[in-house]
Write a protein that holds these residues in place. Structure first.
Motif, PDB file in Angstrom:
ATOM      1  N   GLU A 160      17.126 -30.937 -70.349  1.00  0.00           N
ATOM      2  CA  GLU A 160      15.949 -30.136 -70.018  1.00  0.00           C
ATOM      3  C   GLU A 160      14.952 -30.898 -69.153  1.00  0.00           C
ATOM      4  O   GLU A 160      14.399 -30.338 -68.199  1.00  0.00           O
ATOM      5  CB  GLU A 160      15.263 -29.652 -71.302  1.00  0.00           C
ATOM      6  N   ALA A 161      14.735 -32.174 -69.469  1.00  0.00           N
ATOM      7  CA  ALA A 161      13.773 -32.965 -68.697  1.00  0.00           C
ATOM      8  C   ALA A 161      14.447 -33.751 -67.569  1.00  0.00           C
ATOM      9  O   ALA A 161      13.763 -34.287 -66.694  1.00  0.00           O
ATOM     10  CB  ALA A 161      13.023 -33.933 -69.617  1.00  0.00           C
ATOM     11  N   HIS A 162      15.778 -33.843 -67.593  1.00  0.00           N
ATOM     12  CA  HIS A 162      16.549 -34.537 -66.555  1.00  0.00           C
ATOM     13  C   HIS A 162      16.092 -35.997 -66.377  1.00  0.00           C
ATOM     14  O   HIS A 162      15.983 -36.491 -65.259  1.00  0.00           O
ATOM     15  CB  HIS A 162      16.450 -33.792 -65.219  1.00  0.00           C
ATOM     16  N   ARG A 163      15.836 -36.665 -67.501  1.00  0.00           N
ATOM     17  CA  ARG A 163      15.467 -38.077 -67.480  1.00  0.00           C
ATOM     18  C   ARG A 163      16.714 -38.937 -67.725  1.00  0.00           C
ATOM     19  O   ARG A 163      17.503 -38.634 -68.625  1.00  0.00           O
ATOM     20  CB  ARG A 163      14.415 -38.390 -68.543  1.00  0.00           C
ATOM     21  N   ASP A 164      16.863 -39.995 -66.934  1.00  0.00           N
ATOM     22  CA  ASP A 164      18.036 -40.862 -67.091  1.00  0.00           C
ATOM     23  C   ASP A 164      17.687 -42.209 -67.713  1.00  0.00           C
ATOM     24  O   ASP A 164      18.454 -43.170 -67.621  1.00  0.00           O
ATOM     25  CB  ASP A 164      18.740 -41.073 -65.754  1.00  0.00           C
ATOM     26  N   THR A 165      16.543 -42.306 -68.364  1.00  0.00           N
ATOM     27  CA  THR A 165      16.152 -43.540 -69.045  1.00  0.00           C
ATOM     28  C   THR A 165      17.235 -43.960 -70.043  1.00  0.00           C
ATOM     29  O   THR A 165      17.702 -43.137 -70.825  1.00  0.00           O
ATOM     30  CB  THR A 165      14.829 -43.334 -69.811  1.00  0.00           C
ATOM     31  N   PRO A 166      17.670 -45.232 -70.034  1.00  0.00           N
ATOM     32  CA  PRO A 166      18.692 -45.666 -70.993  1.00  0.00           C
ATOM     33  C   PRO A 166      18.241 -45.451 -72.437  1.00  0.00           C
ATOM     34  O   PRO A 166      17.092 -45.739 -72.789  1.00  0.00           O
ATOM     35  CB  PRO A 166      18.844 -47.164 -70.693  1.00  0.00           C
ATOM     36  N   VAL A 167      19.159 -44.941 -73.259  1.00  0.00           N
ATOM     37  CA  VAL A 167      18.872 -44.674 -74.674  1.00  0.00           C
ATOM     38  C   VAL A 167      19.843 -45.454 -75.543  1.00  0.00           C
ATOM     39  O   VAL A 167      21.065 -45.320 -75.412  1.00  0.00           O
ATOM     40  CB  VAL A 167      18.976 -43.174 -74.993  1.00  0.00           C
ATOM     41  N   LEU A 168      19.291 -46.285 -76.434  1.00  0.00           N
ATOM     42  CA  LEU A 168      20.072 -47.004 -77.444  1.00  0.00           C
ATOM     43  C   LEU A 168      19.814 -46.329 -78.779  1.00  0.00           C
ATOM     44  O   LEU A 168      18.696 -46.368 -79.295  1.00  0.00           O
ATOM     45  CB  LEU A 168      19.648 -48.472 -77.496  1.00  0.00           C
TER      46      LEU A 168
END
Length: 229
Positions: A69-77
């Protein structure tokens, strides 16, 4: 470097905050799914540490909203007590980049955060690091400053590589020792000696000192971000 920790367990969140802050990161906390999503969208982050069992909105839903929905590609652990293969696959399907099962080592968290940032910023496969007028060829390990060839010992080369991969970030003494010496940690003066040697090798009269001691915290490679590549 900025890290967002979304975790409702106060003890775990506090430990993560203290460890990452001491490692030189700027850290913020959220203790629920809705608050975490709001913070994730309101500010730029280099990595998000995301618990799965959150009040108000679970971590899988939060990660899906962040991606789809927000199209964020911030890495997620993702951080969770669930350790089955199906649990891990669900995390990756919903957009996680990495997955760590509780209880975990803070050192492993730090290593995974560092690796995610390097991949996100494209520093893993780069053949050459260039910061200001310093160049480090990762294939040949040749170092130059303003065209001048610089000879470094293997440990000083490793130290320079770590600092140049995240310019302006403050690395704690412990973090640098782990990165350069691994499990065979040196005595208390070894890192200081290598930093001094690296400083002297990089700087000649008329050239600025690029490695700064941040008292009480650690060391960093000073760089105007506009010059990084």
């Amino acid at each position: 470097m900025r890290v967002l920790v979304i975790e409702d367990d106060v003890s775990i969140a506090t430990n993560l905050f203290d460890y990452l802050e001491n490692a030189g990161y700027e850290v913020d906390l959220a203790s629920s799914g809705p608050a975490g999503l709001q913070l994730a969208l309101a500010e730029p982050w280099d990595v998000i540490l995301l618990d799965l069992a959150l009040p108000g909105m679970d971590g899988l839903t939060l990660c899906r909203k962040l991606r789809e929905e927000a199209h964020r590609d911030t890495p997620v652990l993702m951080l969770t007590a669930k350790d089955t293969l199906d649990d891990k696959l669900a995390g990756f399907v919903h957009g996680a980049d990495d997955y760590l099962v509780k209880p975990f080592s803070l050192r492993e968290v730090g290593a995974r955060v560092s690796a995610l940032i390097k991949r996100y910023k494209g520093n893993v496969t780069a053949a050459t690091l260039r910061c200001a007028d310093v160049q480090l060829d990762l294939t040949t390990l040749a170092v130059e400053r303003a065209g001048r060839s610089i000879k470094l010992s293997p440990k000083c080369l490793q130290l320079l590589r770590v600092l140049m991969q995240s310019p302006n970030r403050v690395f704690s003494r412990t973090e640098l020792e782990n990165e350069v010496w691994g499990e065979q940690l040196p005595d208390s003066d070894t890192l200081r000696t290598h930093v001094y040697t690296l400083r002297r090798a990089l700087a000649t009269p008329g050239e600025g000192d690029l490695i700064e001691t941040v008292h009480g915290l650690g060391y960093r490679f000073i760089l105007n971000d506009a010059h990084a590549s």
